[in-house]
Motif scaffolding. Sequence first.
Motif, PDB file in Angstrom:
ATOM      1  N   PRO A  39      -6.532 -10.032  -2.707  1.00  0.00           N
ATOM      2  CA  PRO A  39      -5.608  -8.927  -2.424  1.00  0.00           C
ATOM      3  C   PRO A  39      -5.644  -8.439  -0.979  1.00  0.00           C
ATOM      4  O   PRO A  39      -4.985  -7.457  -0.649  1.00  0.00           O
ATOM      5  CB  PRO A  39      -6.086  -7.810  -3.369  1.00  0.00           C
ATOM      6  N   PRO A  83      -0.174  -1.248  -4.330  1.00  0.00           N
ATOM      7  CA  PRO A  83       1.197  -1.611  -4.687  1.00  0.00           C
ATOM      8  C   PRO A  83       2.112  -0.388  -4.713  1.00  0.00           C
ATOM      9  O   PRO A  83       1.677   0.722  -5.019  1.00  0.00           O
ATOM     10  CB  PRO A  83       1.051  -2.225  -6.089  1.00  0.00           C
ATOM     11  N   GLN A  84       3.373  -0.609  -4.380  1.00  0.00           N
ATOM     12  CA  GLN A  84       4.348   0.472  -4.298  1.00  0.00           C
ATOM     13  C   GLN A  84       5.405   0.331  -5.386  1.00  0.00           C
ATOM     14  O   GLN A  84       5.722  -0.777  -5.823  1.00  0.00           O
ATOM     15  CB  GLN A  84       5.028   0.464  -2.925  1.00  0.00           C
ATOM     16  N   ARG A  85       5.964   1.450  -5.783  1.00  0.00           N
ATOM     17  CA  ARG A  85       7.133   1.445  -6.659  1.00  0.00           C
ATOM     18  C   ARG A  85       8.300   1.965  -5.832  1.00  0.00           C
ATOM     19  O   ARG A  85       8.467   3.168  -5.633  1.00  0.00           O
ATOM     20  CB  ARG A  85       6.900   2.321  -7.899  1.00  0.00           C
ATOM     21  N   GLY A 107      -1.837  -5.231  -0.507  1.00  0.00           N
ATOM     22  CA  GLY A 107      -2.142  -5.866  -1.784  1.00  0.00           C
ATOM     23  C   GLY A 107      -2.875  -4.960  -2.749  1.00  0.00           C
ATOM     24  O   GLY A 107      -2.648  -5.005  -3.954  1.00  0.00           O
ATOM     25  N   GLU A 125       3.566  -3.091   2.374  1.00  0.00           N
ATOM     26  CA  GLU A 125       2.896  -2.844   1.103  1.00  0.00           C
ATOM     27  C   GLU A 125       1.581  -3.611   1.094  1.00  0.00           C
ATOM     28  O   GLU A 125       1.575  -4.838   1.235  1.00  0.00           O
ATOM     29  CB  GLU A 125       3.794  -3.308  -0.050  1.00  0.00           C
ATOM     30  N   SER A 156      -6.409   1.121   1.156  1.00  0.00           N
ATOM     31  CA  SER A 156      -6.669  -0.312   0.999  1.00  0.00           C
ATOM     32  C   SER A 156      -8.106  -0.644   1.375  1.00  0.00           C
ATOM     33  O   SER A 156      -8.792  -1.403   0.663  1.00  0.00           O
ATOM     34  CB  SER A 156      -5.690  -1.115   1.864  1.00  0.00           C
TER      35      SER A 156
END
Length: 308
Positions: free
Chosen positions: A267, A154-156, A151, A149, A210
């Motif tokens: 991040p 972000p993942q759910r 910075g 993941e 990213s």
Amino acid sequence: MLNPTHLRTLETVCRTGSFAVAARELGYTASGVSQQMAALERACGLVLFEREAHGIRPTAAADQLVERTGRVLAVLGEFEDEVRDLAAGRVGRLRLGSFPTASVRLVPAALAALATDHPAAEILLEEGEPRELAPMLVNGELDAALLYEYGHVPQRWPEDLVMVPLLHEALLLLTRRRRPADTGEATARLPAMRTENWIASREGTDGAISLERLCAAAGFAPAITRRSNNYDVVRQLVGAGLGVAVVPALGHIPDERVHAQAVDSAPAHRRVLMAYRRANVNPLLQPALRAIRAAVPRNRPWLAPPQG
């Protein structure tokens, strides 16, 4: 189906010639042994004993059943041993998923350790990106998977997955080294790279997203001229002076032609995690997690224990 316990009791009764003696040897009551033998007679449709005033006499059918019982119980004993091995994780199968970088840097040492500690176990490896592996975990196609993941991305993750943080890695700016002894600053400031050509991973991947967000935060849009998901290819392109790139620390191998600096942005990192389904009870799961944790590099530049 015949009860194996009743068959074992039959062997003892025929050997001792007595319900009472068999009961003492097996830890039952005489009444309990009698009830087991009556149940066995009903199940197999045979008269197994001639019941006399002062004892019992096994019939020919009982003797023949005992002869066959020995083979059956021997096979059942082997099966019970296999079940115990399965429950202890000494045998069985674990299906592990991994993204390519972890497959190079973490998985080989972990699988070697598992093979040493569980030589009869079968460990299968499936490679893919997190967005491919996570659904396979949920569907039960995998027992565990290494995921990442960024910075800035972000993942759910699905709620029924347990996420175990393994590693926090910096993102590195790779540029062509100008002089062999040139080390430059320890950290890189992306605004200085606004006019460079960029090498990125495939469009739409988390790595590419990213990079775009990191550069946007630095005030520019990167001019992406080449793309590759293979970090060895990226490093070779950078070393040949064809552009600059940002890669996670696990994906970088020192190269005398390439200068690497941690990106100076909070991040600018990637988290590596191991995930498994909360309801998964595979006995090999915890040994696999321990092996993966032991394979995580220690005291290496740009790599740190999980944060938060």
